[in-house]
Design a protein around this motif. Sequence first.
Motif, PDB file in Angstrom:
ATOM      1  N   ASP A  88      31.777  36.993  11.511  1.00 15.22           N
ATOM      2  CA  ASP A  88      32.323  38.346  11.486  1.00 15.22           C
ATOM      3  C   ASP A  88      33.706  38.331  10.842  1.00 15.22           C
ATOM      4  O   ASP A  88      34.434  37.339  10.976  1.00 15.22           O
ATOM      5  N   TYR A  89      34.056  39.399  10.179  1.00 15.08           N
ATOM      6  CA  TYR A  89      35.382  39.470   9.574  1.00 15.08           C
ATOM      7  C   TYR A  89      36.016  40.820   9.898  1.00 15.08           C
ATOM      8  O   TYR A  89      35.336  41.796  10.214  1.00 15.08           O
ATOM      9  N   SER A 117      38.968  44.522   5.728  1.00 16.38           N
ATOM     10  CA  SER A 117      38.065  45.276   4.846  1.00 16.38           C
ATOM     11  C   SER A 117      38.344  45.012   3.364  1.00 16.38           C
ATOM     12  O   SER A 117      37.583  45.451   2.504  1.00 16.38           O
ATOM     13  N   SER A 119      30.413  41.422  -2.367  1.00 13.99           N
ATOM     14  CA  SER A 119      30.217  42.650  -1.588  1.00 13.99           C
ATOM     15  C   SER A 119      29.313  43.668  -2.278  1.00 13.99           C
ATOM     16  O   SER A 119      28.937  44.662  -1.676  1.00 13.99           O
ATOM     17  N   LYS A 170      28.023  45.054   5.319  1.00 13.28           N
ATOM     18  CA  LYS A 170      29.423  45.473   5.130  1.00 13.28           C
ATOM     19  C   LYS A 170      29.863  46.468   6.201  1.00 13.28           C
ATOM     20  O   LYS A 170      31.006  46.427   6.655  1.00 13.28           O
ATOM     21  N   LYS A 213      30.740  44.531   9.065  1.00 15.51           N
ATOM     22  CA  LYS A 213      31.626  43.404   8.726  1.00 15.51           C
ATOM     23  C   LYS A 213      31.056  42.103   9.289  1.00 15.51           C
ATOM     24  O   LYS A 213      31.728  41.357  10.020  1.00 15.51           O
TER      25      LYS A 213
END
Lengths: 115, 116
Positions: free
Chosen positions: A24-25, A28, A52, A68, A71
Amino acid sequence: DQQVKQNSPSLSVQEGRISILNCDYTNSMFDYFLWYKKYPAEGPTFLISISSIKDKNEDGRFTVFLNKSAKHLSLHIVPSQPGDSAVYFCAASGGLISGNTPLVFGKGTRLSVIA
Amino acid sequence: NAGVTQTPKFRILKIGQSMTLQCTQDMNHNYMYWYRQDPGMGLKLIYYSVGAGITDKGEVPNGYNVSRSTTEDFPLRLELAAPSQTSVYFCASSSSGGFRGSYEQYFGPGTRLTVT
């Protein structure tokens, strides 16, 4: 504050089954994601990447999925083999927009594939 | 191609000593990086360079210095070693990349440093 999180420190999978490693990030601005594999006493080696503009990238037994909106990305290894036993690092970059920027790494997940 | 080479492989330092970790790449990459990996942690960026003569700080630069006089070499200097610098150090390099380029970084085998 961790920008790239791998919440599972370890994972054990039977040989021949699917291994799913998650990442997970929070930033953005990240738009390019990579997975690295690391054996003991060696440097990390590049495994697979995804930008992306895609939601899936496949290379042989390895597939990376990118969500996306959540995330979240995941690495699928099918079928898992004993030689896949290693530490897997997820990494992220703002490279597509910003040019070649340093990578931000997660803490890694140790995968053990049991014969 | 040897790729990215690092010397030494192992080193034990006493507190207050100094040393230089060597890194060389033969892929003509413009970008080079130094990371450290502490036990159970990911890689943290110490310094990086986008070309000869240009360096910049990463996430954890304190206690370290770098220089980049050639494309091939990117040495990391520890001036006054402290126990907190006990870690495994990895050097990496990458090409310029670009919108359709690759941002893969190629890593050396690492230097295991212990400061006591």
